[in-house]
Write an enzyme that holds these catalytic residues in place. Structure first.
Site, PDB file in Angstrom:
ATOM      1  N   ASP A  13      20.255  24.206  32.628  1.00  0.00           N
ATOM      2  CA  ASP A  13      20.477  22.770  32.697  1.00  0.00           C
ATOM      3  C   ASP A  13      21.426  22.500  33.871  1.00  0.00           C
ATOM      4  OD1 ASP A  13      20.782  20.019  31.812  1.00  0.00           O
ATOM      5  OD2 ASP A  13      22.685  20.637  30.923  1.00  0.00           O
ATOM      6  N   LEU A  14      21.570  21.218  34.240  1.00  0.00           N
ATOM      7  CA  LEU A  14      22.505  20.856  35.319  1.00  0.00           C
ATOM      8  C   LEU A  14      23.837  20.328  34.766  1.00  0.00           C
ATOM      9  CD1 LEU A  14      20.468  19.164  38.224  1.00  0.00           C
ATOM     10  CD2 LEU A  14      21.734  21.315  38.284  1.00  0.00           C
ATOM     11  N   THR A  47      16.542  19.656  33.918  1.00  0.00           N
ATOM     12  CA  THR A  47      17.552  18.623  33.764  1.00  0.00           C
ATOM     13  C   THR A  47      16.960  17.307  33.275  1.00  0.00           C
ATOM     14  OG1 THR A  47      19.201  17.314  35.005  1.00  0.00           O
ATOM     15  CG2 THR A  47      17.259  18.041  36.212  1.00  0.00           C
ATOM     16  N   GLY A  48      17.811  16.459  32.746  1.00  0.00           N
ATOM     17  CA  GLY A  48      17.397  15.110  32.392  1.00  0.00           C
ATOM     18  C   GLY A  48      17.400  14.182  33.587  1.00  0.00           C
ATOM     19  N   LYS A 194      11.750  19.765  27.815  1.00  0.00           N
ATOM     20  CA  LYS A 194      12.042  20.801  28.806  1.00  0.00           C
ATOM     21  C   LYS A 194      11.280  22.089  28.491  1.00  0.00           C
ATOM     22  CE  LYS A 194      16.733  19.367  30.132  1.00  0.00           C
ATOM     23  NZ  LYS A 194      18.133  19.816  30.282  1.00  0.00           N
ATOM     24  N   ASP A 217      23.799  22.506  27.270  1.00  0.00           N
ATOM     25  CA  ASP A 217      24.938  21.923  26.555  1.00  0.00           C
ATOM     26  C   ASP A 217      24.590  20.678  25.748  1.00  0.00           C
ATOM     27  OD1 ASP A 217      24.614  20.247  28.945  1.00  0.00           O
ATOM     28  OD2 ASP A 217      26.531  19.371  28.363  1.00  0.00           O
ATOM     29  N   ASN A 220      19.071  17.645  24.487  1.00  0.00           N
ATOM     30  CA  ASN A 220      17.824  17.719  25.241  1.00  0.00           C
ATOM     31  C   ASN A 220      17.543  19.152  25.711  1.00  0.00           C
ATOM     32  OD1 ASN A 220      20.013  17.571  27.039  1.00  0.00           O
ATOM     33  ND2 ASN A 220      18.789  16.607  28.642  1.00  0.00           N
TER      34      ASN A 220
END
Length: 274
Positions: A13-14, A47-48, A194, A217, A220
């Site tokens: 994730d970012l 990422t979102g 994802k 974290d 999502n």
């Protein structure tokens, strides 16, 4: 360590994970990922964030990667070719925005080249160091096309968003939702996640989730973390996610380059010593 021996794919994730609290990738993290890339590991960032926003960040890694954005609604190949897309229909979003939504809550639609927002938010704008994906302040009563990549709501009061989430879910079963942060409630097409997008990449590259390690974290990231052979949760993740996935290890925070330090200790340290 033996459990890492067969891992060939690294997924991260970012925000809150690969990025530090300043929303940037540290030099240490860049160096670790570059070395892993050179050793032949497949790197996927999921990422979102919208792809225009995310692309401006991951280019700083210095090598091409697969990029999953908007929680899986877009997949871009290492050459930045769009290889998958899934949007929410205009009537679906309009039906939600027609509900009695607290005007203090920011209502946001991800479009292809910009995002609609009902309120200007300096906090949200601060997530972009370079405004590659600009906001447009709109009155939703005056637009006709509500179609978008993702719909999300922002407010500092998590309980208000939970109440809104419950209201929307009572009236809509065609979309899925996730809290990427306690202050961000997101809705996507029911086929978007994802983990689904990552599965498409793994099929292209000839891998399975048995060859993957993932870091995240937020809620999502939940299915992504559960699908990976090794799923790791950041120290700074919300406690409710840690409690929901108690079998997954918690590593150091994004403020301490937790992802990069873990990868160094478990994938690179032996090579450095030898």
């Amino acid at each position: 360590m033996p459990k890492h021996k067969n891992i060939k794919v690294i997924i991260s994730d970012l925000d809150g994970t690969l990025l530090n609290p300043n929303h940037t990738i540290s030099d240490y993290t860049k160096n670790i990922f570059k070395e892993l890339h050179e050793q032949g590991y497949l790197i996927i960032v999921a990422t979102g964030r919208h792809h225009l926003d995310a692309m401006s960040i991951v280019k700083n890694l210095g090598f091409p990667i697969y990029l999953v954005t908007s929680n899986g609604a877009r997949i871009h190949a290492p050459n930045q070719e769009l290889i998958y897309s899934k949007d929410i229909k205009s009537e679906q979003i309009k039906a939600i925005l027609d509900l009695d939504i607290d005007p203090d809550i920011s209502s946001i639609i991800f479009k292809e080249d910009f995002w609609y927002t009902s309120k200007t938010s300096e906090k949200l704008n601060a997530f972009q160091k370079d405004m590659t994906y600009p906001p447009k302040l709109v009155d939703y009563k005056k637009i006709d096309d509500f179609s978008g990549i993702k719909l999300f709501f922002n407010h500092d009061n998590h309980d208000k968003l939970v109440a809104l989430h419950n209201t929307i879910q009572e009236n809509n079963t065609d979309l899925i939702s996730a809290f990427s942060l306690p202050t961000c409630l997101e809705f996507m097409d029911k086929d978007v996640d994802k983990s689904n997008a990552i599965a498409k990449i793994l099929e292209i590259e000839g891998f399975t989730f048995e060859k993957t390690i993932s870091f995240g974290d937020g809620f999502n990231d939940e299915k992504m973390l559960q699908s990976a052979k090794i799923g790791l949760i950041m120290y700074n993740a919300v406690e409710s996610l840690k409690n929901k996935l108690p079998h997954l290890k918690v590593i150091s925070s994004n403020a301490n380059d937790g992802v990069a330090h873990y990868l160094f200790e478990n994938f690179l340290k032996k090579e450095k010593v030898s």
